[in-house]
Design a protein around this motif. Structure first.
Motif, PDB file in Angstrom:
ATOM      1  N   TRP A 109       0.896  -1.206   0.209  1.00 19.56           N
ATOM      2  CA  TRP A 109       0.090   0.133  -0.123  1.00 19.56           C
ATOM      3  C   TRP A 109       0.801   0.981   0.247  1.00 19.56           C
ATOM      4  CZ3 TRP A 109       1.015  -3.030   3.889  1.00 19.56           C
ATOM      5  CH2 TRP A 109       1.713  -2.566   5.126  1.00 19.56           C
ATOM      6  N   ILE A 110      -0.063   2.538  -0.260  1.00 15.80           N
ATOM      7  CA  ILE A 110       1.279   3.804   0.203  1.00 15.80           C
ATOM      8  C   ILE A 110       0.613   3.621   1.973  1.00 15.80           C
ATOM      9  CG2 ILE A 110       1.159   6.151  -0.891  1.00 15.80           C
ATOM     10  CD1 ILE A 110       1.988   4.072  -2.599  1.00 15.80           C
ATOM     11  N   GLY A 111       2.005   3.972   2.508  1.00 15.20           N
ATOM     12  CA  GLY A 111       1.770   4.608   3.380  1.00 15.20           C
ATOM     13  C   GLY A 111       1.520   5.769   3.898  1.00 15.20           C
ATOM     14  N   PRO A 112       2.040   6.177   4.990  1.00 15.59           N
ATOM     15  CA  PRO A 112       1.902   8.035   5.565  1.00 15.59           C
ATOM     16  C   PRO A 112       2.561   8.609   5.564  1.00 15.59           C
ATOM     17  CG  PRO A 112       1.921   6.646   7.786  1.00 15.59           C
ATOM     18  CD  PRO A 112       2.113   5.226   6.376  1.00 15.59           C
ATOM     19  N   ASP A 113       3.436   8.277   5.046  1.00 11.97           N
ATOM     20  CA  ASP A 113       5.240   9.345   4.093  1.00 11.97           C
ATOM     21  C   ASP A 113       4.917   8.899   2.235  1.00 11.97           C
ATOM     22  OD1 ASP A 113       5.501   6.855   3.613  1.00 11.97           O
ATOM     23  OD2 ASP A 113       7.473   6.894   4.297  1.00 11.97           O
ATOM     24  N   GLY A 114       3.799   8.740   2.023  1.00  7.58           N
ATOM     25  CA  GLY A 114       3.460   8.497   0.714  1.00  7.58           C
ATOM     26  C   GLY A 114       4.430   7.476  -0.214  1.00  7.58           C
ATOM     27  N   LEU A 115       5.316   7.119   0.240  1.00  3.59           N
ATOM     28  CA  LEU A 115       5.980   6.167  -0.363  1.00  3.59           C
ATOM     29  C   LEU A 115       5.470   4.307  -0.247  1.00  3.59           C
ATOM     30  CD1 LEU A 115       9.606   6.891   1.297  1.00  3.59           C
ATOM     31  CD2 LEU A 115       8.212   7.853  -0.991  1.00  3.59           C
TER      32      LEU A 115
END
Length: 292
Positions: free
Chosen positions: A220-226
């Motif tokens: 998935w895309i994490g909270p940091d956008g990565l």
């Protein structure tokens, strides 16, 4: 010719298939549903969530939960903390708080991933404070468990135990497979290409466990956008990128195979595959590891 019954159903974030010449597959399916309800991290009423939320140091648990915690502790000891069951807070901070949708494209994720390197144990080694005395779990309040892949291997082995007195059987719990039975039937197990190509290898198993651990299916895309995935480096609490994107391990049981596969992926080291297996690397190449 052996005639088998087959059932397929969803459980624990994946698909379960059970094939057996004999046995009550409806009963086993109901057991899977019960085990899932106990060990899911996504239902506040599950026994796992209630254990994690408890402020008590000593918590009375069900026989199933006690079995899971024992297996989880053993996995941590066997891998010196590389397979760490105490990373529930870290996996939630990484963004895995509920069932996931479609995974990210693996090649794209790798292109955006940080530098590669082997994972290491958490510096606090929280798993050393875990213990089980019959049906009582002891851990410092605040230490929370993640059932993760260990539960998949355990479920497969428990189902195999319910079928072990019958003819040939195979139990596949979201990629953790237990095979056996009195007929000693050899079964093919395909190792999929995590990049979406044709299967990379075919194993032939008569008795024992096979498990595959990879960074592509739960991403998935994490909270940091990565890009992120569910296999964490315990030392950082962040998704591990080790150069190995998928590890398949053979072992006497599905639970042991799950632990060895995860350790091989997190370390990037084939020495964990003592019973044989397959490693897939981030450049798309793979290696078939012979048993030692």
């Amino acid at each position: 010719m052996i005639t088998e019954e087959r059932v397929d159903f969803a459980c624990f974030g994946g698909d379960v298939s059970i094939m057996a010449a004999e046995g009550d597959l409806a009963l086993i399916r109901s057991r899977f549903a019960s085990w899932h309800r106990m060990l899911t991290r996504f239902d506040p009423a599950s026994e796992l969530c209630l254990l994690n939320a408890s402020r008590a140091q000593h918590v009375r648990v069900s026989p199933m939960m006690a079995t899971f915690v024992r297996v989880a502790i053993d996995a941590a000891h066997r891998t010196d903390g590389l397979v760490d069951p105490t990373l529930a807070p870290e996996i939630e901070r990484a963004g895995y708080r509920t069932d996931l949708g479609e995974p990210l494209d693996l090649a794209t994720s790798l292109a955006l991933a940080p530098l590669r390197g082997p994972a290491h144990a958490h510096p606090e080694r929280r798993w050393l404070d875990l213990s089980v005395d019959r049906y009582t779990v002891t851990r410092p309040p605040g230490v929370k468990l993640d059932s993760g892949g260990i539960a998949k291997g355990l479920f497969a082995d428990l189902a195999a135990g319910l079928l072990s007195g019958s003819g040939s059987f195979a139990v596949d719990c979201a990629g953790d497979v237990a095979i056996g039975g009195s007929d000693d039937l050899a079964r093919p197990v395909l190792v999929d290409d995590p990049f979406g190509g044709e299967p990379l290898h075919e194993l032939e198993i008569r008795q024992g466990g096979v498990a595959t651990s990879g960074i592509g299916r739960r991403s998935w895309i994490g909270p940091d956008g990565l890009p992120a995935h569910h296999l964490l480096d315990p030392s950082t609490g962040r998704p591990a990128y080790t150069g190995v994107v998928q590890a398949t391990a053979l072992a006497p049981t599905a639970t042991e195979a799950e632990v060895l596969a995860k350790a091989a992926l997190l370390s990037g080291d084939e020495h964990w595959l003592a019973h044989g297996g397959v490693l897939v690397f981030d450049d798309g190449s793979h290696a078939v590891i012979a048993p030692r």
